[in-house]
Design a protein around this motif. Structure first.
Motif, PDB file in Angstrom:
ATOM      1  N   GLY A 167     -11.536   1.159   7.519  1.00 42.62           N
ATOM      2  CA  GLY A 167     -11.822   0.666   6.178  1.00 42.62           C
ATOM      3  C   GLY A 167     -10.990  -0.553   5.821  1.00 42.62           C
ATOM      4  N   HIS A 168     -11.475  -1.300   4.850  1.00 41.19           N
ATOM      5  CA  HIS A 168     -10.812  -2.551   4.467  1.00 41.19           C
ATOM      6  C   HIS A 168      -9.421  -2.357   3.866  1.00 41.19           C
ATOM      7  N   PRO A 169      -9.158  -1.297   3.096  1.00 39.71           N
ATOM      8  CA  PRO A 169      -7.789  -1.117   2.585  1.00 39.71           C
ATOM      9  C   PRO A 169      -6.758  -1.038   3.706  1.00 39.71           C
ATOM     10  N   ILE A 170      -7.094  -0.325   4.786  1.00 36.91           N
ATOM     11  CA  ILE A 170      -6.182  -0.251   5.934  1.00 36.91           C
ATOM     12  C   ILE A 170      -6.065  -1.627   6.577  1.00 36.91           C
ATOM     13  N   GLY A 171      -7.221  -2.299   6.730  1.00 36.25           N
ATOM     14  CA  GLY A 171      -7.209  -3.638   7.313  1.00 36.25           C
ATOM     15  C   GLY A 171      -6.336  -4.593   6.524  1.00 36.25           C
ATOM     16  N   ASP A 172      -6.409  -4.502   5.187  1.00 39.62           N
ATOM     17  CA  ASP A 172      -5.584  -5.372   4.351  1.00 39.62           C
ATOM     18  C   ASP A 172      -4.094  -5.116   4.584  1.00 39.62           C
ATOM     19  N   GLU A 173      -3.730  -3.842   4.723  1.00 43.28           N
ATOM     20  CA  GLU A 173      -2.325  -3.512   4.973  1.00 43.28           C
ATOM     21  C   GLU A 173      -1.859  -4.057   6.319  1.00 43.28           C
ATOM     22  N   VAL A 174      -2.757  -4.058   7.308  1.00 38.66           N
ATOM     23  CA  VAL A 174      -2.433  -4.640   8.618  1.00 38.66           C
ATOM     24  C   VAL A 174      -2.129  -6.126   8.472  1.00 38.66           C
ATOM     25  N   LEU A 175      -2.958  -6.823   7.697  1.00 40.07           N
ATOM     26  CA  LEU A 175      -2.746  -8.255   7.502  1.00 40.07           C
ATOM     27  C   LEU A 175      -1.441  -8.535   6.765  1.00 40.07           C
ATOM     28  N   ILE A 176      -1.125  -7.723   5.769  1.00 41.91           N
ATOM     29  CA  ILE A 176       0.125  -7.882   5.029  1.00 41.91           C
ATOM     30  C   ILE A 176       1.324  -7.682   5.950  1.00 41.91           C
TER      31      ILE A 176
END
Length: 676
Positions: free
Chosen positions: A302-311
């Motif tokens: 999911g995108h929330p996990i993906g966003d945390e990866v990018l951060i």
């Protein structure tokens, strides 16, 4: 209180009337005016207050400036005398440029009859007292803070806005030196400026009674009132605008997810670094980083996990690099690193970049512990070294190609730019030659896209934007496919001249068209075209040759153009205004402008870039940027047009936000002039 003020003004023995500076219509006249000149409300001032005049009064000091009266700054004051041609009476006038309740710029004019001054000396003294009281009442009604100083620059009068802004009472401000209210950071600037009799608007920090400061736009003028020389200073608090400006810069130049600089800021840093590298003959390095299989994480976790990866990735890269290195996020899972190696030894440069690249790969391979998930990733890196080539777009393409080479080799590695990519350069050179021939063959055409005004739930066409197309043997080619190459090769100069000629000719042709004769035509002006010494002269020549109304031509200038060679740019823009053309700042919000420039420049329009419109319904950042730009436009009395409006929902949202001008596929695609 308002009724008392109205009574004072209405029954004053002084002529008091208010004129709309754009239309010359009389918006208000007190009882004395009506007694002298009859029913003059809503009538043209120079026609009803003078005999036999069909044009604005040449003797009025508001019409004796280089700028038209409606462009003079708020707070401008004139003291003058004139003998009226209707009743033969002489009057002493004071003209004050202010802002009407609906935002219009107006001239508040006071006139005292001095025809029988000697015989009626006592009466004149009484009317002078009324004049002073009325003047104080009026300045208390302005939106700006007003401070009046004597010839020694000591405060002798203030309005209520000024006391509120500065936190003093009137009594506390009286007899204070002009510099007393200035913060120490701006003392030298203000001390220099106030020596001039008539100062241009400028920014300074004001100091409140409690010691706090706020930014303001200041302007002042020395005048004579009742035989005394005074200094009238106007203060406009721009604290809110400054905060909005910071928000725009932050939203436009930084990635909202990772807080890393974005593509726009990358260009700024690269421009600075590339000049230093070139000057010192060092090597610079650009690393293009892409996370391998990141899309899989987004799809599965999911995108929330993906966003945390990018951060987390952004944090790791920042912690890994030196303070002198620079990392930006382009979007998605793409990052760029700029490094000044500070050496011209290529072997040593490659050795150092190899070490840094291996550290990055090692850091990315460390487990990501996010919301109880342990994720493992790798990265592919493309590297290009540069020293003389300072074209960021080219370097990015080369590094991007090198990055894909790393992916093809198995990922989790880095690759340098392959010299075989010279083929790209050759293809570009071929495109330049084809474009040169296209100009000779007259294969370029102009299409026009409608610009819309929505008012009272009704939309009407008020103009068009001229958009170039290349009608090649392969079909119609859009501008983004060849304009960048035209810019690089210098072909934009003859192309830009051709566009101006075609657009001006179209304005002339439409003069006989009942539906289109009132349309204005907007033309994009290339920075290179604008910077040429003969640009203004060329435009002047074309306007005269085709004998068009220059007001029908609107020039769209890029926002970043305003910060290049600022002094020369300001001069050239003012010359364009004198020609009668109108001016627009294109793609506003994608670069940055000083608000002081917006206040000084004769700009008519801000154009919101379509990148902010596309996701305005779902992206709060885009919504905030658009809201801020609309607020700035309103503050500076500028039209604001949203481009790229493609859906009814976008249009309705923008209308609800206070936007009135639109352009986009919702209202029609660009088309040939005879198909509009």
């Amino acid at each position: 209180m308002l009724r008392e003020i109205q009574t004072i003004v209405e029954n004053s023995g002084t002529l008091i009337y208010i004129i709309d500076l754009s239309t010359h219509k009389i918006l208000y006249a007190n009882k004395k005016c009506k007694e002298e000149f009859g029913d003059i409300l809503s009538k043209t001032c120079y026609k009803v207050l003078q005999k036999g005049l069909e044009v604005p009064c040449s003797f009025c000091p508001l019409n004796q400036n280089e700028l038209p009266a409606n462009l003079l700054p708020f707070g401008t004051l004139y003291n003058w005398e004139h003998k009226n041609t209707i009743n033969g009476k002489s009057y002493m006038f004071v003209s004050h440029i202010s802002q009407w309740t609906d935002g219009r710029k107006v001239n508040i004019q006071f006139g005292i009859d001095i025809s029988e001054q000697k015989r009626l000396e006592a009466q004149i003294l009484k009317e002078k007292d009324e004049f002073i009281e009325t003047f104080k009442t009026i300045i208390d009604s302005t939106l700006e803070g007003i401070i009046i100083y004597d010839e020694n620059k000591k405060c002798i009068q203030v309005n209520k806005v000024a006391t509120k802004l500065l936190g003093f009472s009137e009594e506390e401000m009286f007899n204070k030196d002009a510099l007393y209210f200035i913060s120490h950071e701006s003392i030298d600037l203000v001390n220099q400026v106030i020596k001039k009799d008539n100062q241009e608007a400028y920014e300074a920090l004001m100091k409140r009674k409690d010691g706090s400061t706020f930014p303001a736009i200041l302007r002042g003028k020395d005048i004579k009132v009742l035989d005394k020389k005074i200094r009238v200073s106007a203060i406009l608090d721009i604290s809110e605008i400054k905060e909005r400006e910071k928000d725009i810069l932050r939203l436009a130049q930084y990635d909202q997810l990772t807080s890393l600089p974005n593509r726009l800021m990358l260009r700024e840093i690269f421009s600075f670094m590339s000049k230093r590298v070139k000057r010192e003959n060092h090597y610079g390095a650009l690393l293009f980083i892409d996370l391998d299989y990141f899309k899989v994480i987004n799809d599965i976790k999911g995108h929330p996990i993906g966003d945390e990866v990018l951060i987390e990735t952004a944090k790791r890269l920042k912690d890994l690099l030196r303070e002198t290195d620079f990392v930006a996020r382009l979007g998605g899972d793409e990052f760029v690193i700029l490094i000044d190696t500070k050496t011209n030894d290529k072997d040593l440069v490659i050795k150092d970049i190899n070490i840094i690249s291996n550290k990055i790969l090692k850091e990315i391979k460390k487990p990501y512990l996010i919301l109880e998930h342990e994720l493992r990733l790798t990265a592919s890196i493309g590297i290009i070294l540069f020293r003389k080539n300072t074209n960021l777009d080219e370097l990015m393409k080369y590094a991007d190609t090198a990055m894909y080479s790393s992916k093809e080799k198995g990922r989790d590695r880095f690759s340098y730019f392959d010299p075989k990519l010279q083929q790209i350069i050759e293809e570009k050179a071929q495109m330049v030659e084809e474009l040169r021939k296209a100009i000779e063959r007259k294969e370029l055409v102009l299409h026009y896209q409608k610009q819309i005004l929505t008012k009272n739930n009704k939309s009407s066409v008020i103009g068009v934007e001229a958009l170039i197309r290349w009608n090649s043997q392969k079909g119609l080619i859009p501008p983004n496919s060849f304009i960048p190459i035209a810019e690089e090769s210098g072909l934009i100069i003859p192309i830009g001249k051709w566009i101006l000629i075609e657009a001006i000719n179209q304005i002339k042709l439409w003069e006989n068209n009942k539906e289109k004769r009132d349309w204005r035509v907007s033309v994009n002006i290339s920075p290179k075209q604008f910077e040429r010494d003969n640009f203004v002269d060329l435009l002047d020549l074309l306007i005269k040759e085709y004998n068009i109304n220059p007001n029908k031509l609107r020039l769209e200038l890029t926002e970043n153009l305003l910060i290049k060679n600022v002094e020369e740019t300001l001069k050239k823009i003012k010359k364009l205004f004198e020609l009668g053309v109108t001016l627009s700042i294109d793609d506003f919000g994608t670069g940055y402008s000083s608000l002081a420039y917006l206040k000084q420049l004769p700009i008519h329009e801000l154009k919101i870039d379509q990148s902010f419109i596309r996701d305005i319904l779902i992206d709060s950042n885009d919504f905030s940027i658009v809201e801020t730009i609309l607020s700035i436009g309103k503050k500076f009395n500028l039209e604001v047009i949203a481009e790229g409006v493609e859906t009814k929902e976008q249009h309705e949202m923008l209308v609800s936000m206070g936007c009135s001008y639109f352009q986009g596929y919702l209202f029609g695609k660009p088309n040939k002039p005879d198909s509009l």
